[in-house]
Design an enzyme around this catalytic site. Structure first.
Site, PDB file in Angstrom:
ATOM      1  N   THR A   1     -57.015   0.233 -15.755  1.00 52.18           N
ATOM      2  CA  THR A   1     -56.921  -0.599 -14.544  1.00 52.18           C
ATOM      3  C   THR A   1     -55.852  -1.542 -14.819  1.00 52.18           C
ATOM      4  OG1 THR A   1     -59.213  -0.770 -14.213  1.00 52.18           O
ATOM      5  CG2 THR A   1     -57.910  -2.301 -13.019  1.00 52.18           C
TER       6      THR A   1
ATOM      7  N   THR B   1     -56.664 -10.430 -13.362  1.00 48.86           N
ATOM      8  CA  THR B   1     -58.016 -10.478 -12.770  1.00 48.86           C
ATOM      9  C   THR B   1     -58.970 -11.035 -13.827  1.00 48.86           C
ATOM     10  OG1 THR B   1     -58.316  -8.138 -13.348  1.00 48.86           O
ATOM     11  CG2 THR B   1     -57.691  -8.631 -11.088  1.00 48.86           C
TER      12      THR B   1
ATOM     13  N   GLU C   1     -61.880  -6.645 -22.235  1.00 50.73           N
ATOM     14  CA  GLU C   1     -63.022  -7.492 -21.897  1.00 50.73           C
ATOM     15  C   GLU C   1     -63.953  -7.642 -23.103  1.00 50.73           C
ATOM     16  OE1 GLU C   1     -63.017  -6.697 -17.104  1.00 50.73           O
ATOM     17  OE2 GLU C   1     -64.351  -5.522 -18.357  1.00 50.73           O
TER      18      GLU C   1
ATOM     19  N   ASN D   1     -68.917  -7.946 -17.269  1.00 51.34           N
ATOM     20  CA  ASN D   1     -69.056  -6.925 -16.234  1.00 51.34           C
ATOM     21  C   ASN D   1     -70.340  -7.035 -15.444  1.00 51.34           C
ATOM     22  OD1 ASN D   1     -66.668  -5.183 -16.140  1.00 51.34           O
ATOM     23  ND2 ASN D   1     -67.035  -5.201 -18.347  1.00 51.34           N
TER      24      ASN D   1
ATOM     25  N   LYS E   1     -51.006  -6.389 -16.224  1.00 48.68           N
ATOM     26  CA  LYS E   1     -52.332  -6.985 -16.201  1.00 48.68           C
ATOM     27  C   LYS E   1     -53.342  -5.882 -16.455  1.00 48.68           C
ATOM     28  CE  LYS E   1     -55.189  -6.770 -13.493  1.00 48.68           C
ATOM     29  NZ  LYS E   1     -56.329  -5.838 -13.167  1.00 48.68           N
TER      30      LYS E   1
END
Lengths: 413, 413
Positions: free
Chosen positions: A197, A160, A284, A408, A186
């Site tokens: 996640t 993602t 991230e 985000n 992932k």
């Protein structure tokens, strides 16, 4: 860019006998993007799973749990996994459950098994209806694409916000037979146990009983995906699945004290470790990879609590982003980790091997230039000695950068 | 800029009889900055305190606790508070304790009391030695500056990364006498209970027993400073102090069921509330002020846990920064708040009064434009109905912006 995460070399991802993978583009979020992955598993394989503890778990997680229970009850083995990216099918109520079931049914009719023999997985935006009809429409294309050598393509197709695909592979010898363990995962944000996640899939051609495979998976998960954090957010969709096809020809492992069990477990753990760390390296906005080793605890749980208090502290993480040895923030996080009888005067804190804090304060011999030298690195370890017991735990995290906010704040747009 | 936080009007900060404040510049971090505040309290005042639960609590917190215990044991009242900014005197070991004690001793000799009658407070960088000699050197200047009307100046002098000073004042009538309650606070980052990185001081001229003052302070703290979060980091230095000089002339409040108790408690709570919310409005990098109301819980604790799970989620907070109604992140946070028997199908989620989620999924009548309209506001409420009991709790938080990272990456430079 991810922190020291080498690109995948597809040639180093060994196929696993009895596992074939097909990829397709359903146009779930972006036209043309490979977003749908079909994994076909040979009949008779053992499958084990670990799932998020989030009470708002996604529809596919519920279906996975139901179908795995049916498999345990009936022995009818799991024959396929279907994974989509772009939509998490979470917070979607009864409609989400129905759509996940439709995907299972369509896959079953495509492959010639029952819907209960299919496990669905979704990752992406929460609270939006899953366009299941788009996924179902490309199942024939995914089937036509089935191949044992599609692991690298699948590692890309399940991403993602990930920048880099995550995959690894190893081989061991069991009972005179070469056994392969190959895994992909992932995950990049909403990363905190239980679990991150993340979706992870590890497959082996070893023969092992289902009960021991499940036990092995739980242990491997605790020391890998349940020891990482990017942002402290536990996802709705976390799933880690182990497949053992039994086609390598080794005698089935049924004894947890056997050396074959230990060898296979070590290989599964090695793959799990690599994948979990790869998620943090690709966290991230990450610019630093941080290993937090907590030793000398009275319990394993308190060591992990200290590791997580540090690993999820925005103040610690922004200081690492700035390469600023503002180490008081680490002490503060240790102090609020929830150990009510912690004697802070006993604690030693090291950055790599530089002794920073001792006796409740700064090490008198510590020079800021030493801390600065460590902080300038891309890989940093924080080593905490609690001096109150024999337990230890390790947590991996990354720093907190402008790009974390950017990613985000912009994720859906 | 802080979110809807009006500038202080010094004329609206009523002096409290028996409390005088003097400010000085010790040059702790920056030359010329007012960084040292002396609060002198009339003999016989009652003083109560609430402090951080962080095990790495700072040296001044330990000295405060010791001196307050001595006060309770001997009745020798607290006569002065000394507050410095620029250095937290935390993670400073025995040297830090000695330096805090030196400040108390010097203040005592300046004012003619004992060192145990002085409470010290520090806020700023952790793990650096406190330049106590600089503070001691300016105590005479602070004493010379003592005045009953220095509340606004003090609210400025105690700030660290705060952009705006935080102060408020109210008056009530007790027993036919006008009674004043005036408070100041500082805090902007490392804000999470118990408590926030915050110092707060509330003073009244009401007469009240020490035991009831302490009880009132605890209740007010729970519903104010212990209901906010900026970044989830519990500080080493949090302190909230209540002073009651008893000079208003009312009959001493000694009965917790009296109407005077209720009236004074309401005033203390109002001031505490305002100050706590002001800290969130001035949260590091804040652009939104978010009120999270959780109702229908089986316990107060679970309501607060849900509020905090949402309030400290970086994913929720970055979505609010982007004015992005990515509401699935709220559901995910509810799901990992730790209520193991939560039935997510019972939950209703509203943004202001827009019903977003119901029956475990998105409200079928919800339009994203409705959510977007609320998200565009600077003040937003998230209203959660758990539908499993009668308890409720409120948590206040702010969004998570680029500036949060910038402030915390640059804080020491």
């Amino acid at each position: 860019m991810p922190v020291n995460l080498a690109p995948i070399d597809p040639a180093l991802l060994f196929p696993v006998a009895g596992v074939e993978i097909g990829i397709a583009s359903a146009g779930i979020k972006k036209v043309g993007r490979q977003d749908t992955t079909l994994i076909q598993i040979a009949d008779g394989a053992r499958v084990a799973g670990v799932f998020t503890l989030n009470r708002f778990c996604a529809a596919p997680v519920r279906i996975c749990q139901k179908n795995l229970q049916q498999y345990l009850a009936t022995g009818q083995s799991i024959r396929a996994l279907v994974i989509n990216t772009g939509n998490a099918n979470a917070g979607t109520g009864l409609d989400g459950l129905a759509r996940a079931e439709q995907i299972c049914a369509a896959t079953a009719s495509e492959l010639g098994c029952t819907a209960a023999q299919v496990l669905p997985f979704s990752t992406g935006v929460i609270l939006e209806p899953l366009p299941s009809e788009k996924i179902i429409a490309v199942l024939p294309a995914a089937k036509a694409n089935l191949s044992a050598s599609n692991w690298a393509t699948a590692a890309n197709a399940i991403m993602t916000t990930d920048i880099a695909p995550k995959a690894t592979s190893t081989q061991i010898v069991l009972d005179g037979k070469t056994v392969t363990v190959t895994g992909i995962a992932k995950g990049s944000g909403m990363i905190h146990p239980n679990m991150a996640t993340m979706l992870g899939f590890v497959a082996t051609d070893a023969a092992i009983s289902q009960a021991l495979l499940q036990e092995m998976l739980l242990a491997a998960t605790d020391a890998s995906f349940n020891s990482i954090t990017v942002d402290g957010d536990t996802s709705t969709n976390d799933s880690y699945i182990a497949i053992a096809t039994g086609l390598a020809g080794n005698t089935e492992i049924t004894d947890a004290s056997s050396s074959d069990y230990a060898t296979l477990r070590a290989a599964i753990e090695q793959v799990s470790h690599f994948l979990a760390q790869a998620i943090v390296r690709d966290g991230e906005g990450a610019t630093k990879f941080i290993t937090i080793n907590v030793a000398g605890g009275a319990t394993y749980a308190e060591c992990k609590a200290v590791g997580y208090a540090i690993g999820r502290s925005p103040l610690v993480k922004t200081a690492f982003f700035a390469s600023d040895p503002n180490l008081g923030r680490i002490l503060a996080a240790i102090g609020y980790a929830g150990i009510s009888d912690l004697d802070v005067d006993q604690i030693e804190v090291r950055l790599d091997d530089v002794l920073v804090a001792i006796h409740g304060g700064r090490n008198p011999e510590y020079q800021e230039s030493q801390g600065q030298a460590v902080m300038n690195q891309a890989e940093i370890s924080i080593n905490i000695q609690l001096n109150r017991g024999e337990y230890r735990a390790t947590v991996w995290t990354c720093d907190f950068s402008y790009d974390y906010v950017k990613i985000n704040a912009d994720y859906r747009s």
